[in-house]
Design an enzyme around this catalytic site. Structure first.
Site, mmCIF file in Angstrom:
data_model
loop_
_atom_site.group_PDB
_atom_site.id
_atom_site.type_symbol
_atom_site.label_atom_id
_atom_site.label_comp_id
_atom_site.label_asym_id
_atom_site.label_seq_id
_atom_site.Cartn_x
_atom_site.Cartn_y
_atom_site.Cartn_z
ATOM 1 N N CYS A 92 -23.274 -23.924 1.082
ATOM 2 C CA CYS A 92 -24.264 -25.182 1.336
ATOM 3 C C CYS A 92 -24.740 -25.286 2.702
ATOM 4 O O CYS A 92 -24.284 -24.330 3.475
ATOM 5 C CB CYS A 92 -23.323 -26.505 0.896
ATOM 6 S SG CYS A 92 -21.730 -26.399 1.755
ATOM 7 N N CYS B 278 -22.034 -25.728 5.316
ATOM 8 C CA CYS B 278 -21.222 -24.497 5.619
ATOM 9 C C CYS B 278 -21.846 -23.616 6.607
ATOM 10 O O CYS B 278 -21.415 -23.292 7.565
ATOM 11 C CB CYS B 278 -20.985 -23.806 4.515
ATOM 12 S SG CYS B 278 -20.526 -24.911 3.017
#
Lengths: 350, 79
Positions: free
Chosen positions: B10, B13
């Site tokens: 994502c 991240c």
């Protein structure tokens, strides 16, 4: 701690709370002048006729945008600061070893107060199930969390007042409890990807709510407001824009004919439209507000809103990593049924 | 030092990875940064909110993207 350093800490604390108080007063003042300001600017300065269609729509768009932004900012901030005392890890610890029934009720309640983003649905699902939280109880949590969230509560409260807000929260919790319980009773564990049960949790999980200072919590509140607004502003603008068009141009008679409480299919159509539609409460509520003013019954509107926020295509695609299609279909079906039932019930009693 | 970034890929991240690499460079650490994207493996660390930061098999952060300064603090405490 020495006397001098504790005096410094105390002064920093007072400064912090003075800032919070000043922000609260500024918020309240902006909220209070929002309506009169646009009346003055558009009516007296620009010279628009606010009773005309175009004038009314423009005023509606500007006034509603500011009002909704203020409500979101205020309530997301307060809720995030309060929620910083909770965490998914604490929730899981509270749910561990609960029986179904009590567990479903507790899970739905915790779904409301736990800081949680549906983007974390998959790791949370694995974490809960691997720690021994029953499948149905886990589902109650995952249903309640998006359905009864702070954005929805903030906007309902601001646009409709306390009554419809309580109805919505009560109905949302009931759906989460019952749907989770039903899924638990159906014994669907075989439709969960086997690796979930094989996952071994190692080490002591970190509790993110531990050791936060007030400054941390307030900073988290500000960051969360920014993060949510950045995420939802396109939905918000489209929602308010559509609302403004309906407000100005779609006559109330049209809705009275097609979507009144007498129309037995109204709720079904609303849920059918809401499930594939992917939006969040911020995009939907400006529309709901206008439709309600045009005479669409509350039950139909709440069902539409619930279907939109609780069931979304992206989330079901994410859940495919851990749930087999059969279980996803049952999940969507049970929740949709619950929403339809709530819609009819509200239309009947309101 | 072995650092793992836990997250399915994502935006958060990626942000955490950037902050971590910045901190590693700033501290001049001899560290290996690895991304873990498998849900089973992520969950095995006991974290339920991504992204997560693991240093030498110990979870030090979960569920938020810290500033590079905060990561520096966390890493230098574990040198």
């Amino acid at each position: 701690m020495t006397a001098a350093s504790s005096a410094v800490t105390r002064r920093a604390g007072m400064r912090r709370w003075a800032l919070v108080a000043a922000a609260a007063v500024a918020w309240w003042a902006l909220y209070a002048v929002n309506g009169p300001f646009w009346d003055w600017l558009l009516g007296d300065v620009v010279g628009l006729d606010l009773d005309s269609r175009a004038g009314g729509a423009v005023r509606f768009f500007l006034y509603d945008s500011v009002k909704i932004l203020l409500l979101l900012t205020g309530i997301i901030f307060v809720v995030t600061v309060l929620r910083s005392f909770m965490s998914v890890e604490r929730t899981r610890a509270l749910l561990g070893g609960r029986r179904e029934g009590v567990g479903n009720v507790l899970a739905a309640g915790l779904g409301v107060v736990t800081p949680f983003c549906s983007c974390s649905a998959v790791p949370a699902f694995i974490g809960f199930v691997a720690a021994g939280v029953p499948l149905g109880v886990t589902m109650s949590f995952l249903i309640a969390s998006p359905l009864v969230n702070e954005v929805a509560i903030a906007l309902l409260l601001g646009l409709f007042g306390i009554g419809p807000t309580l109805l919505y929260v009560g109905a949302g919790l009931t759906i989460a409890i019952v749907a989770g319980w039903v899924i638990g009773r159906l014994r669907l564990e075989r439709y969960v990807e086997p690796f979930v049960f094989e996952t071994k949790l190692r080490g002591k999980p970190l509790d993110p709510a531990y050791g936060l200072t007030w400054d941390d919590r307030l900073r988290m509140g500000i960051e969360e407001v920014g993060a949510i607004l950045r995420k939802i502003w396109p939905y918000l603008l489209v929602g308010i824009g559509l609302g403004a068009v309906i407000h100005g141009w779609v006559p109330a008679e049209w809705f009275a004919q097609h979507a009144s409480a007498d129309n037995p299919l109204g709720v079904l159509v609303a849920v059918g439209l809401g499930v594939p539609l992917y939006s969040n409460a911020a995009g939907i509520l400006p529309l709901v507000d206008v439709l309600f003013a045009k005479g669409v019954p509350m039950g139909t509107l709440l069902a539409f809103m619930m279907a939109t926020v609780a069931l979304s295509l992206p989330e079901t695609i994410l859940l495919k990593r851990v749930l087999k299609p059969r279980l996803i279909a049952i999940f969507v079906g049970v929740v949709a049924l619950g929403i339809v039932a709530v819609g009819y019930l509200f239309n009947a009693i309101l | 030092m072995h650092i793992k970034i836990l997250g399915p890929g994502c935006a958060n991240c990626a942000n955490l990875e950037r902050a971590t690499r910045e901190a590693v460079d700033a501290l001049g650490l001899d560290a290996q940064v690895e991304k873990v994207t498998d849900y089973g493996e992520i969950a095995a660390y006991g974290i339920m909110r991504t992204p997560g930061l693991v240093v030498d098999e110990e979870v030090v952060l979960a569920g938020l993207v810290p500033t590079a300064a905060r990561v520096k603090e966390l890493l230098s405490a574990r040198v």
